[in-house]
Structure formats: structure tokens, C-alpha cells
Design an enzyme around this catalytic site. Structure first.
Site, PDB file in Angstrom:
ATOM      1  N   SER A  56     -31.606 -13.770 -31.637  1.00  0.00           N
ATOM      2  CA  SER A  56     -32.854 -13.981 -30.559  1.00  0.00           C
ATOM      3  C   SER A  56     -32.589 -13.219 -29.301  1.00  0.00           C
ATOM      4  CB  SER A  56     -32.482 -15.503 -30.288  1.00  0.00           C
ATOM      5  OG  SER A  56     -32.464 -16.403 -31.494  1.00  0.00           O
ATOM      6  N   LYS A  83     -40.038 -16.355 -30.403  1.00  0.00           N
ATOM      7  CA  LYS A  83     -38.543 -16.832 -30.480  1.00  0.00           C
ATOM      8  C   LYS A  83     -38.380 -17.839 -29.242  1.00  0.00           C
ATOM      9  CE  LYS A  83     -34.774 -18.634 -31.889  1.00  0.00           C
ATOM     10  NZ  LYS A  83     -34.839 -20.054 -32.584  1.00  0.00           N
ATOM     11  N   LYS A 137     -29.290 -18.706 -22.957  1.00  0.00           N
ATOM     12  CA  LYS A 137     -29.770 -17.306 -23.054  1.00  0.00           C
ATOM     13  C   LYS A 137     -31.161 -17.227 -23.347  1.00  0.00           C
ATOM     14  CE  LYS A 137     -29.684 -15.962 -26.791  1.00  0.00           C
ATOM     15  NZ  LYS A 137     -29.649 -15.544 -28.391  1.00  0.00           N
TER      16      LYS A 137
HETATM   17  P1  NAD Z   1     -22.531 -17.414 -33.495  1.00  0.00           P
HETATM   18  O1  NAD Z   1     -21.837 -17.177 -32.012  1.00  0.00           O
HETATM   19  O2  NAD Z   1     -22.167 -18.520 -34.486  1.00  0.00           O
HETATM   20  O3  NAD Z   1     -22.154 -16.116 -34.418  1.00  0.00           O
HETATM   21  C1  NAD Z   1     -22.347 -14.718 -33.816  1.00  0.00           C
HETATM   22  C2  NAD Z   1     -21.253 -13.619 -34.662  1.00  0.00           C
HETATM   23  O4  NAD Z   1     -21.390 -12.639 -33.997  1.00  0.00           O
HETATM   24  C3  NAD Z   1     -19.810 -14.174 -34.461  1.00  0.00           C
HETATM   25  O5  NAD Z   1     -19.324 -14.511 -35.873  1.00  0.00           O
HETATM   26  C4  NAD Z   1     -19.086 -12.969 -33.604  1.00  0.00           C
HETATM   27  O6  NAD Z   1     -17.662 -12.732 -33.881  1.00  0.00           O
HETATM   28  C5  NAD Z   1     -20.178 -12.036 -34.075  1.00  0.00           C
HETATM   29  N1  NAD Z   1     -20.212 -10.725 -33.146  1.00  0.00           N
HETATM   30  C6  NAD Z   1     -20.267 -10.673 -31.650  1.00  0.00           C
HETATM   31  N2  NAD Z   1     -20.026  -9.497 -31.348  1.00  0.00           N
HETATM   32  C7  NAD Z   1     -19.939  -8.806 -32.390  1.00  0.00           C
HETATM   33  C8  NAD Z   1     -19.513  -7.512 -32.333  1.00  0.00           C
HETATM   34  N3  NAD Z   1     -19.578  -6.725 -31.289  1.00  0.00           N
HETATM   35  N4  NAD Z   1     -19.909  -7.093 -33.686  1.00  0.00           N
HETATM   36  C9  NAD Z   1     -19.507  -7.718 -34.721  1.00  0.00           C
HETATM   37  N5  NAD Z   1     -19.913  -8.909 -34.660  1.00  0.00           N
HETATM   38  C10 NAD Z   1     -19.689  -9.378 -33.578  1.00  0.00           C
HETATM   39  O7  NAD Z   1     -24.111 -17.412 -33.303  1.00  0.00           O
HETATM   40  P2  NAD Z   1     -25.128 -17.997 -34.211  1.00  0.00           P
HETATM   41  O8  NAD Z   1     -25.424 -19.277 -33.926  1.00  0.00           O
HETATM   42  O9  NAD Z   1     -25.004 -17.592 -35.797  1.00  0.00           O
HETATM   43  O10 NAD Z   1     -26.337 -17.140 -33.665  1.00  0.00           O
HETATM   44  C11 NAD Z   1     -26.710 -15.957 -34.017  1.00  0.00           C
HETATM   45  C12 NAD Z   1     -27.982 -15.472 -33.385  1.00  0.00           C
HETATM   46  O11 NAD Z   1     -28.871 -16.290 -33.942  1.00  0.00           O
HETATM   47  C13 NAD Z   1     -27.967 -15.637 -31.823  1.00  0.00           C
HETATM   48  O12 NAD Z   1     -28.980 -14.782 -31.327  1.00  0.00           O
HETATM   49  C14 NAD Z   1     -28.744 -17.118 -31.760  1.00  0.00           C
HETATM   50  O13 NAD Z   1     -29.531 -17.320 -30.409  1.00  0.00           O
HETATM   51  C15 NAD Z   1     -29.624 -17.079 -32.776  1.00  0.00           C
HETATM   52  N6  NAD Z   1     -30.016 -18.369 -33.373  1.00  0.00           N
HETATM   53  C16 NAD Z   1     -29.089 -19.436 -33.557  1.00  0.00           C
HETATM   54  C17 NAD Z   1     -29.398 -20.436 -34.388  1.00  0.00           C
HETATM   55  C18 NAD Z   1     -28.469 -21.591 -34.572  1.00  0.00           C
HETATM   56  O14 NAD Z   1     -28.820 -22.764 -34.858  1.00  0.00           O
HETATM   57  N7  NAD Z   1     -27.046 -21.547 -34.607  1.00  0.00           N
HETATM   58  C19 NAD Z   1     -30.780 -20.724 -34.680  1.00  0.00           C
HETATM   59  C20 NAD Z   1     -31.816 -19.881 -34.376  1.00  0.00           C
HETATM   60  C21 NAD Z   1     -31.119 -18.773 -33.906  1.00  0.00           C
END
Ligand code: NAD
Length: 309
Positions: A108, A183, A252
Site C-alpha cells: 500500500s 487502496k 500510513k
Molecule cells: P509486515 O510488516 O508484516 O511485512 C513487511 C515485511 O517487509 C517484513 O517482513 C520486513 O522484514 C520486510 N522488509 C522491510 N524492509 C525491507 C527491505 N528493505 N528489504 C526486504 N524486506 C524488507 O507488513 P504486512 O502486514 O505484510 O504489509 C505489507 C504491505 O501490505 C503494507 O504496505 C501494508 O500496508 C499492506 N497491507 C497489509 C494488510 C494486512 O492485513 N496486514 C492488508 C492489506 C495491505
């Protein structure tokens, strides 16, 4: 098949960067559909979780996830991190990718960041699609996410089989950035609905209403929304606060949504209030808070913990 210009379909190789709450179940759907997945996360624990969940080893670098693949998917916290990984420090991980590789940012991200990223990728021969998702961990696990894809029509259609492996509905939303804008707006509506439901429960409780009854009545009435149906009993009243979507990430998204309104010169007073409220909650509750803990923050404003007194 993933011939040049053709559809990206199994058994094509796909890079997948970001193995968090959403990334692992989404990458797992791609494996189930028959894609080869080169998955990477900066955190060793996330790479180990991926292997435990899928039986497939993660690769050792973002560059390795970009090498010899038809498309690279990013599922990272925000667009700045996406750009950093793909294009940062020199040429970034995409230095390892063949020109023609399609980059799909499913994080997102802010649409402004997305358009800037496209401008950096285009001269290097990489097409970009923004394809964020909605539905949370539960729908990532069963491959039924809603996916909103922005980008050049032909490119979106080429990656539709790939996106369809993770989602039940894939919407072509228009030009690049439109998926990310959609989104952010969706999450604004979701966040506002969650706050409204949480406030109704806090007020109703103080009035002497039973909280379970409040939720039952809302769900049978016109106040029903996704939070009353899927979050209030399950995450809030149960005290679990473990939806898998952090309060920081929702904050965010609200900043992005309110920012889109500001950039467009559109007055959006409720979005502004939500942006400020969630930012305050984020500061107060700190890293690691689940987004459903906005209820605990609101309860704290009354000097309570949200339990019946
Ligand atoms: P999360 O924090 O669980 O996972 C993010 C991952 O990115 C982590 O494992 C982290 O180690 C990795 N990461 C961070 N910096 C990095 C880098 N420089 N190189 C490689 N890996 C790196 O987040 P999430 O909940 O999986 O969400 C991911 C995206 O999806 C976000 O943008 C969030 O807003 C969106 N989203 C989340 C949900 C939800 O229900 N959790 C639903 C829809 C959308």
C-alpha cells in the site's frame, strides 16, 4: 508461459520481496498455482517463516529475487522502501533483472511515490504496475483478496493470471497510481468505520448497553460495516487485538488518503480528523500495536480501558 509480451502465467518464475504478514500467504498462493517463486525478505526470521510455511527456501538477496524472472512483486511496508530496495544504493536489486521484467508493487504505497518510481524504471526498460490488495491475512491465506491494479492496460492484462492466483477479484483501476490511490481511499473508509463502531461501543457501554448486543444490533441494522461484522467481537471484545494489520500501517494509509485530498485541493474534513486521530494513537500505542487497538486508544481518552464499569 511468459514469452516476451505474453501473459505471465505458470510455470513462470516470479520474484517476491517482502515476506511479512501478507507476503508469505500471497507467495504461497503463487507456488500453489504452479509459479516458481524466488522469495526474499531482509529479516532472517521472515525467510525462515517462509520456508516453514511453504517448504521452499527463500533466496539470499533482493537481487537474487530479481534475476531471471518474468515479474518482481514487492509487498513491503511503503513505497519509499520499495524504491530503496529496487533502485537504491547504486542501481538497486533491479540491476540483476532483465529489461522487460514487470515490476508489480502490491504494497500500500503512496501514488505519488509510485509515479516517481515509474519515471525511474521506464528508462531502464521496466514496466510498473501498482496492484495493492484488500482483505487482510485471512483472505491472503485463501487467495481471495481484492486486488486493484493501476498501469498501462496491456501490462495489467499480461499480469492478470499472476494476480488472479492471489485474488478473487482483480480490478483494472486505470492509469499508474490509481490502484494505490484506490487502496488508500478504501482504508480511509475502513478506518473511519472502525472508529465509528468503537466509539458506539464505548458510548453504549457507558449507557448500560451490553457490548455483544450492540454489535448484534449494528449487524442487523444500517450501522453494519466490515468492522462490526469482522473485527468487533473477533478482535476487540475478545481482547485478542491480533488481526495481523498493524496500527502503524493503517496510519500510513490515512496519511496517504488525506494527502491525496490535499494535493487535489479537495476538502475532506473527516479524512483529516482520521489522519490526526490515528497518528496520535500510533504515537501513544507505539510499534507493534494492531490496528484494532484503536479501540484501546479511544477508551483511554475516557480514562478507561473499554471494559464495562
Ligand atoms: P509486515 O510488516 O508484516 O511485512 C513487511 C515485511 O517487509 C517484513 O517482513 C520486513 O522484514 C520486510 N522488509 C522491510 N524492509 C525491507 C527491505 N528493505 N528489504 C526486504 N524486506 C524488507 O507488513 P504486512 O502486514 O505484510 O504489509 C505489507 C504491505 O501490505 C503494507 O504496505 C501494508 O500496508 C499492506 N497491507 C497489509 C494488510 C494486512 O492485513 N496486514 C492488508 C492489506 C495491505
Amino acid at each position: 508461459m511468459s514469452g516476451k509480451g505474453g501473459a505471465v502465467a505458470p510455470p513462470a518464475a516470479i520474484g517476491f520481496i517482502g515476506l511479512g504478514q501478507m507476503g508469505i500467504p500471497m507467495a504461497q498462493q503463487l507456488l500453489r498455482a504452479g509459479f516458481e517463486v524466488k522469495a526474499f525478505d531482509a529479516a532472517e526470521a521472515a525467510r525462515a517463516n517462509f520456508q516453514a510455511a511453504t517448504g521452499t527456501a527463500a533466496v539470499e538477496s533482493a537481487a537474487a529475487a530479481c534475476r531471471d524472472v518474468a515479474a518482481v512483486i514487492t509487498m513491503l511496508p511503503d513505497g519509499k522502501i520499495v524504491r530503496d530496495v529496487l533502485c537504491g544504493a547504486g542501481e538497486g536489486a533491479l540491476a540483476a533483472a532483465d529489461p522487460g521484467t514487470i515490476v508489480i508493487d502490491m504494497s500500500s504505497s503512496s501514488p505519488i511515490d509510485t509515479r516517481a518510481l515509474a519515471a525511474a524504471l521506464e528508462p531502464r526498460g521496466f514496466a510498473l504496475v501498482d496492484a495493492p490488495v484488500s482483505g487482510g491475512v485471512k483472505r491472503a491465506l485463501d487467495g481471495s483478496l481484492a486486488i486493484m491494479a493501476g498501469g498501462e492496460t496491456g501490462t495489467v492484462e499480461r499480469v492478470r493470471p499472476l494476480l488472479s492466483a492471489m485474488g478473487a477479484a482483480v480490478f483494472a483501476t486505470g492509469p499508474l497510481g490509481s490502484g494505490h490511490a484506490m487502496k488508500a481511499l478504501n482504508n480511509y473508509v475502513s478506518a473511519a468505520g472502525l472508529v465509528a463502531a468503537a466509539e458506539a461501543i464505548l458510548v453504549g457501554r457507558r449507557f448500560g448497553l451490553d457490548p455483544e448486543t450492540i454489535v448484534d444490533v449494528l449487524n442487523a441494522s444500517t450501522g453494519r460495516n466490515n468492522s462490526t461484522e469482522k473485527k468487533m467481537k473477533q478482535q476487540v471484545l475478545s481482547g485478542d487485538f491480533a488481526s495481523g494489520f498493524s496500527l502503524a500501517l493503517m496510519t500510513k494509509d490515512l496519511h496517504t488518503a488525506a494527502g491525496i485530498a490535499r494535493d487535489a485541493g479537495i476538502a475532506a474534513p473527516l479524512a483529516q480528523v482520521c489522519e490526526d486521530l490515528w497518528a496520535e494513537a500510533d504515537t501513544k500505542l507505539g510499534a507493534g500495536a494492531d490496528h484494532t487497538e484503536i479501540y484501546r486508544f479511544l477508551a483511554g481518552l475516557q480514562g478507561g480501558d473499554g471494559e464495562a464499569s
